[in-house]
Design an enzyme around this catalytic site. Sequence first.
Site, mmCIF file in Angstrom:
data_model
loop_
_atom_site.group_PDB
_atom_site.id
_atom_site.type_symbol
_atom_site.label_atom_id
_atom_site.label_comp_id
_atom_site.label_asym_id
_atom_site.label_seq_id
_atom_site.Cartn_x
_atom_site.Cartn_y
_atom_site.Cartn_z
ATOM 1 N NE ARG A 21 -3.559 0.278 2.284
ATOM 2 C CZ ARG A 21 -4.655 0.449 1.561
ATOM 3 N NH1 ARG A 21 -5.161 -0.546 0.891
ATOM 4 N NH2 ARG A 21 -5.252 1.619 1.507
ATOM 5 C CB VAL A 38 -6.417 6.291 -1.135
ATOM 6 C CG1 VAL A 38 -5.478 5.179 -0.684
ATOM 7 C CG2 VAL A 38 -7.236 5.845 -2.329
ATOM 8 C CG ASP A 39 -11.454 9.090 1.865
ATOM 9 O OD1 ASP A 39 -10.538 8.384 2.344
ATOM 10 O OD2 ASP A 39 -12.417 9.492 2.537
ATOM 11 C CG LEU A 40 -8.661 11.248 4.540
ATOM 12 C CD1 LEU A 40 -8.152 11.075 5.971
ATOM 13 C CD2 LEU A 40 -9.712 12.357 4.498
ATOM 14 N NE ARG A 54 -4.027 0.189 5.614
ATOM 15 C CZ ARG A 54 -2.760 -0.198 5.639
ATOM 16 N NH1 ARG A 54 -2.450 -1.447 5.466
ATOM 17 N NH2 ARG A 54 -1.805 0.675 5.838
ATOM 18 C CB ILE A 67 -6.010 2.911 13.841
ATOM 19 C CG1 ILE A 67 -5.430 3.608 15.070
ATOM 20 C CG2 ILE A 67 -5.468 3.507 12.539
ATOM 21 C CD1 ILE A 67 -5.504 5.102 15.091
ATOM 22 C CB CYS A 70 -5.665 -3.889 3.380
ATOM 23 S SG CYS A 70 -4.472 -4.177 4.652
#
Length: 423
Positions: free
Chosen positions: A94, A125-127, A123, A330, A118
């Site tokens: 990643r 990845v928008d941010l 997980r 998290i 994953c």
Amino acid sequence: MDSIIVHGNGPLSGQIPVSGAKNTCLKLMAAALLSDEPLTLTNVPRLSDIRTLSTLLQSHGCEVALLQDERVMVLSAREITNRKADYEIVRKLRASFNVLGPLLAREGEAIVSLPGGCAIGARKVDLHMMALETLGADIVLEEGYVHATAPKGLTGAVIEFPFVSVGATENALTAATLARGTTVIKNAAREPDTVDLAKCLTEMGAKISGAGTSEITVEGVEKLHAATHRVIPDRIELGTFMIAPAIAGGEVELLGGRRDLLETFCEKLEEAGVEIEETNHSLKVSRKNGGAKAVDVSTAPFPGFPTDLQAQFMALMCTAEGTSVLEETIFENRFMHAPELIRMGAEIDVHGGTATVTGVEGLKGAPVMATDLRASVSLILAGLAAEGETVVSRVYHLDRGYERIEEKLSAVGARIERVQGDG
Ligand code: EPZ
């Protein structure tokens, strides 16, 4: 595939050297794409994840040379020959997604595969994408790839993350180094990995302030230049090996260990009855008087208790006196080690993001396996305290993040060996 066999063998004693940090090194390597001059990294760990990222960087035209027993890596991206990061590599690692910021900032275009799901969680990845769009990139998703363009370059802006993301902070930080004007990253990750990346970028000529706080400011520059940087010690490897004497007893000195990398974790271990002494070059960890005591933990971004040490801490709690509550905040699915630990005799109840662990007198060896790196290593730690033989299969997970784990643990008296071929 190889397996690792562990036999509980009583207290440990001796020294273990801590390697360079995997997660830091991966981000430093991606940062090499920002400059046409070489970046030299020292204290590089020898791990399969590092080799995977090297292959990706080479596919972009970056030369990667390993020197001095693979401890030194020279990355030279004189020219970017390919702006596309292929799914075949990104899906394996990643951290590959962190070539997006550097490629976009330097080339005005990057096409990077979405990493996919994953084992430990969705997980997203928008941010990462939000941050780069804030810097002026146009982003479209095409056939599983993120296609980001900024033909006239990126422009500094205020990026405010809704919650802390290590990877997104790092993609934003690298991209901002070459953006026009000032970028302010709010609610930034404060992880030592991010701080080390900022330090390396500064050595390459970037203008960065505030790394290590939740607000990082970057003044864009035209160009970055050559630098040499030493990778910080791997705090997760350090924490993992600190659990070894905590669970098996004895005293182990972790060479290169630093308490500031893991303060909250150290406090929790001390609460559990483990003694930690910091010297000017190491941490000495011992458990001499009786067993460990139950302690509650809740994972959080740095400086909180690291999610990457939750599985290992759970292994310790399995034989601690009393009941502990471990909360994972998290990742949504990071208790995959629990059913395997239960196979070794542990008493664990998982409800959503909370695991309640009731310490038992002793664990028993069993064949076990896990689907991620930290879960796998927690089973080895449990094996150190178990009666009989624990066979951990799917060892390739361990090889992604732990260098010669069986050698390092054997050196302090553990009975552990790698068996080739089955599992
Ligand atoms: C890094 O992952 C580490 N990996 C992880 O290490 C570590 O567990 C994690 O940080 C947290 O400390 C590397 O550095 C290579 P995040 P990263 O973005 O950057 C959500 C290990 O065992 N999120 O801080 O991917 C995400 O799903 C590993 O070595 C979004 O929703 O973690 C997670 O719930 C595994 N959207 C949370 O944020 C986004 O765009 C924190 O993830 C990005 C993240």
